[in-house]
Design an enzyme around this catalytic site. Structure first.
Site, mmCIF file in Angstrom:
data_model
loop_
_atom_site.group_PDB
_atom_site.id
_atom_site.type_symbol
_atom_site.label_atom_id
_atom_site.label_comp_id
_atom_site.label_asym_id
_atom_site.label_seq_id
_atom_site.Cartn_x
_atom_site.Cartn_y
_atom_site.Cartn_z
ATOM 1 N N TRP A 1 32.067 9.570 -19.570
ATOM 2 C CA TRP A 1 32.465 8.492 -20.461
ATOM 3 C C TRP A 1 31.350 7.424 -20.539
ATOM 4 O O TRP A 1 30.775 7.053 -19.528
ATOM 5 C CB TRP A 1 33.771 7.846 -19.970
ATOM 6 C CG TRP A 1 34.140 6.672 -20.829
ATOM 7 C CD1 TRP A 1 34.645 6.715 -22.087
ATOM 8 C CD2 TRP A 1 33.977 5.290 -20.504
ATOM 9 N NE1 TRP A 1 34.814 5.438 -22.580
ATOM 10 C CE2 TRP A 1 34.405 4.550 -21.616
ATOM 11 C CE3 TRP A 1 33.493 4.614 -19.378
ATOM 12 C CZ2 TRP A 1 34.384 3.152 -21.640
ATOM 13 C CZ3 TRP A 1 33.466 3.219 -19.401
ATOM 14 C CH2 TRP A 1 33.924 2.511 -20.531
ATOM 15 N N ASP B 1 41.538 -0.822 -35.434
ATOM 16 C CA ASP B 1 41.549 0.110 -34.301
ATOM 17 C C ASP B 1 42.892 0.035 -33.582
ATOM 18 O O ASP B 1 43.918 -0.371 -34.153
ATOM 19 C CB ASP B 1 40.355 -0.216 -33.382
ATOM 20 C CG ASP B 1 39.831 1.005 -32.633
ATOM 21 O OD1 ASP B 1 40.464 1.381 -31.627
ATOM 22 O OD2 ASP B 1 38.811 1.585 -33.033
ATOM 23 N N ARG C 1 44.276 7.109 -18.254
ATOM 24 C CA ARG C 1 44.450 5.965 -19.153
ATOM 25 C C ARG C 1 45.941 5.771 -19.455
ATOM 26 O O ARG C 1 46.325 5.531 -20.589
ATOM 27 C CB ARG C 1 43.673 6.162 -20.451
ATOM 28 C CG ARG C 1 43.238 4.837 -21.046
ATOM 29 C CD ARG C 1 42.701 4.994 -22.454
ATOM 30 N NE ARG C 1 42.108 3.738 -22.893
ATOM 31 C CZ ARG C 1 42.075 3.317 -24.139
ATOM 32 N NH1 ARG C 1 42.566 4.050 -25.106
ATOM 33 N NH2 ARG C 1 41.527 2.163 -24.443
ATOM 34 N N LYS D 1 40.433 6.961 -38.018
ATOM 35 C CA LYS D 1 39.719 7.215 -36.765
ATOM 36 C C LYS D 1 40.684 7.964 -35.867
ATOM 37 O O LYS D 1 41.701 7.419 -35.458
ATOM 38 C CB LYS D 1 39.283 5.886 -36.136
ATOM 39 C CG LYS D 1 38.647 6.046 -34.756
ATOM 40 C CD LYS D 1 38.115 4.706 -34.238
ATOM 41 C CE LYS D 1 37.584 4.818 -32.822
ATOM 42 N NZ LYS D 1 37.043 3.546 -32.318
ATOM 43 N N TRP D 2 40.385 9.212 -35.587
ATOM 44 C CA TRP D 2 41.272 10.096 -34.799
ATOM 45 C C TRP D 2 40.742 10.130 -33.375
ATOM 46 O O TRP D 2 39.678 10.672 -33.110
ATOM 47 C CB TRP D 2 41.261 11.497 -35.423
ATOM 48 C CG TRP D 2 42.060 12.533 -34.710
ATOM 49 C CD1 TRP D 2 41.999 12.865 -33.386
ATOM 50 C CD2 TRP D 2 43.050 13.395 -35.272
ATOM 51 N NE1 TRP D 2 42.875 13.871 -33.087
ATOM 52 C CE2 TRP D 2 43.539 14.229 -34.236
ATOM 53 C CE3 TRP D 2 43.564 13.569 -36.550
ATOM 54 C CZ2 TRP D 2 44.512 15.205 -34.442
ATOM 55 C CZ3 TRP D 2 44.528 14.552 -36.751
ATOM 56 C CH2 TRP D 2 45.001 15.351 -35.705
ATOM 57 N N ASP D 3 41.506 9.550 -32.477
ATOM 58 C CA ASP D 3 41.035 9.421 -31.089
ATOM 59 C C ASP D 3 41.751 10.412 -30.181
ATOM 60 O O ASP D 3 42.783 10.995 -30.549
ATOM 61 C CB ASP D 3 41.293 7.978 -30.610
ATOM 62 C CG ASP D 3 40.268 7.520 -29.587
ATOM 63 O OD1 ASP D 3 39.641 8.378 -28.947
ATOM 64 O OD2 ASP D 3 40.117 6.288 -29.421
ATOM 65 N N ASN E 1 42.046 10.359 -25.919
ATOM 66 C CA ASN E 1 41.487 9.691 -24.742
ATOM 67 C C ASN E 1 41.900 10.277 -23.397
ATOM 68 O O ASN E 1 42.084 9.544 -22.426
ATOM 69 C CB ASN E 1 41.897 8.209 -24.772
ATOM 70 C CG ASN E 1 41.098 7.441 -25.809
ATOM 71 O OD1 ASN E 1 39.879 7.522 -25.840
ATOM 72 N ND2 ASN E 1 41.782 6.721 -26.674
ATOM 73 N N CYS F 1 36.897 10.937 -32.694
ATOM 74 C CA CYS F 1 36.553 10.125 -31.523
ATOM 75 C C CYS F 1 37.309 10.692 -30.348
ATOM 76 O O CYS F 1 38.423 11.193 -30.495
ATOM 77 C CB CYS F 1 36.976 8.681 -31.787
ATOM 78 S SG CYS F 1 36.853 7.603 -30.361
ATOM 79 N N ASP G 1 31.452 5.277 -26.469
ATOM 80 C CA ASP G 1 31.991 3.929 -26.277
ATOM 81 C C ASP G 1 30.903 2.989 -25.770
ATOM 82 O O ASP G 1 31.091 1.772 -25.744
ATOM 83 C CB ASP G 1 33.143 3.949 -25.261
ATOM 84 C CG ASP G 1 34.475 4.230 -25.939
ATOM 85 O OD1 ASP G 1 34.509 4.310 -27.174
ATOM 86 O OD2 ASP G 1 35.488 4.364 -25.216
HETATM 87 C C1 GLA Z 1 38.754 4.830 -27.138
HETATM 88 C C2 GLA Z 1 37.743 4.793 -28.262
HETATM 89 C C3 GLA Z 1 37.426 3.373 -28.615
HETATM 90 C C4 GLA Z 1 38.685 2.642 -29.001
HETATM 91 C C5 GLA Z 1 39.709 2.753 -27.894
HETATM 92 C C6 GLA Z 1 41.029 2.197 -28.332
HETATM 93 O O1 GLA Z 1 38.199 4.368 -25.968
HETATM 94 O O2 GLA Z 1 36.602 5.512 -27.923
HETATM 95 O O3 GLA Z 1 36.494 3.309 -29.657
HETATM 96 O O4 GLA Z 1 39.192 3.184 -30.186
HETATM 97 O O5 GLA Z 1 39.908 4.098 -27.489
HETATM 98 O O6 GLA Z 1 41.973 2.285 -27.338
#
Ligand code: GLA
Length: 744
Positions: A201, A369, A449, A483-485, A487, A532, A554
């Protein structure tokens, strides 16, 4: 008995024994392998060729991949020793079984428990499509009726050959695939210098170079999702050299189009030859194949160049822009993203002011976001709300539509963040559908997370995830960007849906993801999608088929970005590389860099800002406006031009990258000092690349009143600029400059 007597008795018995042995001759039924006609199969592009030989005994072998050889049919006459002829060395798709005991591309476990597969040639077909010639070689095991189709798609203009396989169980009983590579590439070179990336990360795409030895080298990910936040499934391989060169020598670039577990292995034999196997990692994933079923492996993408690493990268970039990246080569808008400027704490008012500022600075889109959703479990931090995708009425009582319309009224596009594959335990969704969570019976569902992963192997979850995207698109008319995340990595894997078929989990998950993305693209062909995954956890050509760009990392520290962006450029084009200007001290590294350095770095990709604009001073804002304005004049080169790396931050104190238009009439040059360079007389000289040596280019530095180069504003020949006369003064760490070159 005396020894002599014993010998005599034994001699007397000998003929008898021989007779007996003759009578009881060992018999073992074997299936006859039909002889085939010897033939050469050439998979050709404009400047490369892959040559395969079909031997009379049915084995298909790779003879050559690289520079054109004239008429490939010349290989028909090539003879081998009997041993080589019968050996499995260089087989186009080596399977466990027969004489082959090396790393297998294919390993099948049959219903009777055996593992032997021997693949022989049965036919070849060639099909022409727009921009591509597809060659399919059919192989078969005559004992088990397993069949494999090796598909080679050649893109002549871009010098790219993609490879994948279709594995068909045409036997009567089910089998298990234990290995199922997309491709096996066999090379014969003196040395192999591998360049590949590792990471974590906020530290993705860290370059590592190593000379391959004789031990097996494996690049793998077992993270399930977020697969590329460790290694990336792509590499460069410099051949016949121990030194890396950007500009000369043979280099192969490879990349796998898959967004889950992958495995790329480099196996060098005693003779120095190398077999590269690439594909989905078989880790915990024996794939069951019922009678009549076929398994199609993802594409492995290859290119070869004699113009060093730069040549190989450019081939791949050109191909990717045209055939692989969704909307590749189109210019994507500059933007302000709310994350680092507002995090979870905002109201409608906060967002409207950010929109005003974004419009004022000349940006073209506002992206809201994380933090806009969840009511019973409001998304005020990362420990609640994921899964509950309705607008948070406290923060945004007027709804998303209100904010989006405001952005549109200011001439900005509007984008919004989702993380549809995930759920917080503290959410309505987790309570309503605990069976949708990836889990293993009786075991703790570990959090990362504060969240869990949804089971995309389950079609009901597929529908749900698709529905999140679909409903988010309805929150306002004309949402322009999602923006498709993603995590979280998968741990303690398990799918309640798959029951006893857990071996299918990792692959079914990615198939489920692609099903969703396919549906999205059918309904929303024009929405821009950023891929993302905690930054660059999903940077691969599988997801890029559906996504326009990636959130590179990030880590928004411009200094760290030099290293990340350099390495990403080895195998991915700049049009996918989102790069944002953030505040200082940097939120990830605490580093303090000048705003100009931050802008110059972000401008070498898709420029964005990710900070609270209100905190900029008047002077900083003026610089921002200036940089954004000039970027818009040359950014088509970043999105569509050919990329040349003329200084590596890994090998020097500078990073230098430039983009040149196809007709070589324009270029933009970025230079950065990334570490203190002890003063030398005459300063640092860079050799630009890719220009037309004979043409004269007017060189104009951007975003400054006083240039750091003596030649600013003047015109020089390409040969002069490439020959060692370009020496802008970059005296300190964080000195940087951007030059636009226009041919006269
Ligand atoms: C991830 C993404 C960031 C942001 C956060 C939001 O870490 O990489 O750019 O969108 O989530 O929680």
């Amino acid at each position: 008995m005396k020894p002599t007597l014993f010998l005599a008795a034994a001699l007397l018995l000998l003929p008898l024994n021989t007779e007996a042995r003759k009578a009881k001759k060992f018999t073992h039924e074997t299936v006859a392998i039909p002889a085939v006609e010897r033939q050469v199969i050439a998979v050709e592009t404009d400047h490369t060729v892959l040559v395969l030989l079909v031997q009379e005994n049915g084995l298909v072998k790779t003879l050559h991949y690289g520079a054109p050889v004239g008429d490939p049919a010349q290989y028909l006459g090539m003879r081998f020793s009997e041993e080589d002829y019968n050996s499995c060395e260089g087989m186009a798709y080596p399977a466990t079984g027969g004489r082959f005991i090396g790393e297998p591309a294919l390993q099948v476990k049959y219903a009777d428990g055996t593992h032997n597969t021997e693949l022989y040639f049965t036919g070849v077909t060639v099909e022409r499509r727009e921009g591509c010639v597809s060659t399919a070689i059919d192989l078969k095991d005559y004992v088990t009726a397993m069949q494999v189709k090796l598909v080679y798609d050649a893109y002549p203009k871009e010098d790219v050959i993609t490879m994948h396989t279709e594995i068909l169980n045409s036997g009567a009983k089910p089998v298990e695939l234990l290995n199922y590579a997309s491709s096996a590439l066999y090379l014969d070179a003196k040395d192999y210098l591998l360049s590949h990336t590792w990471g974590s990360w906020a530290q993705e795409m860290q370059l590592e170079r190593e000379l391959l030895g004789h031990d097996l080298k494996v690049i793998e990910s077992r993270r399930g999702v977020q697969a590329t936040q460790s290694n990336n499934p792509s590499f460069l391989l410099s051949l016949n050299t121990r030194d890396y060169s950007e500009t000369s020598g043979e280099v192969i670039a490879g990349a796998l189009a898959w967004s889950g577990n992958f495995r790329i292995s480099f196996d060098r034999d005693a003779g120095g030859r190398l077999t590269i196997l690439s594909g989905i990692s078989p880790y915990a994933s024996a794939w069951p194949l019922a009678a009549g079923e076929c398994f199609t492996t993802p594409e492995m993408i290859y290119t070869w160049s004699s113009e060093g690493a730069g040549g190989a990268s450019r081939n791949l970039h050109r191909w990717a822009r045209k055939y692989s990246v969704y909307g590749g080569g189109e210019v994507n808008p500059t933007l302000l993203n709310s994350w680092e400027g507002a995090y979870f704490t905002f109201t409608t008012e906060t967002l409207l002011r950010m929109i005003d500022d974004a419009a004022g600075m000349g940006l073209e889109m506002f992206v809201l976001d994380d933090g806009w959703f969840g009511n019973n479990f409001p998304r005020n931090s990362d420990n609640a709300g994921l899964g509950d995708w309705e607008v948070n009425v406290k923060k945004l009582p007027e709804g998303i539509d209100y904010v989006a319309s405001y952005a549109h009224s200011k001439g900005l596009k509007f984008g919004i963040w989702i993380e549809p594959e995930m759920v917080n335990p503290d959410s309505d969704l987790a309570h309503a559908h605990p069976e949708w969570v990836v889990q293993s019976p009786g075991r703790e569902i570990y959090q990362g997370r504060n969240q869990w992963v949804l089971d995309l192997a389950n079609p009901a979850v597929e529908d749900f995830v698709y529905g999140i995207f679909d409903r988010t698109m309805q929150l306002a008319p004309n949402i322009d960007y999602i923006k498709w995340d993603c995590n979280r990595v998968i741990q303690s894997f398990g799918s309640p849906y798959l029951g006893a078929a857990q071996d299918k989990f990792y692959i079914s998950y990615v198939q489920g993801l692609y099903n969703v993305m396919r549906r999205i693209r059918e309904k929303y062909p024009h929405v821009l999608v950023q891929c993302c995954s905690s930054g660059g956890g999903r940077v691969d050509y599988g997801s890029l088929r559906y996504c326009n760009e990636v959130w590179t990392s990030d880590d928004t520290d411009a200094l760290q970005r030099a290293f990340i962006q350099y390495s990403q450029s080895l195998t991915y084009p700049a049009c996918i590389m989102a790069s944002h200007v953030s505040t200082v001290p940097n939120h990830q590294t605490s580093n303090v860099t000048p705003l100009k350095f931050r802008f110059d770095m972000a401008c070498s990709g898709r420029l964005g800002m990710e900070l609270q604009p209100r905190n900029l001073s008047g002077e900083e804002r003026a610089l921002a406006e200036r940089c954004i304005g000039s970027y818009k004049q040359y950014r088509d080169l970043v999105f569509r031009g050919d990329l040349y790396r003329f200084a590596s931050p890994y090998d020097s104190n500078y990073y230098g990258v430039m983009y040149v238009s196809e007709d070589k009439s324009r270029a933009v040059v970025f230079t950065y000092c990334v570490a203190f360079e002890p003063r030398t007389v005459g300063g640092k000289v860079f050799r630009l690349q890719g220009l037309d040596p004979a043409r004269k280019y007017k060189v104009v530095e951007q975003n400054v009143d006083a240039s750091c180069w003596w030649g600013n504003g003047q015109s020089f020949t390409g040969s002069f600029l490439m020959g060692g006369a370009f020496n802008p003064r970059l005296p300190q760490l964080y000195s940087s400059a951007v030059f636009v070159l226009e041919a006269e």
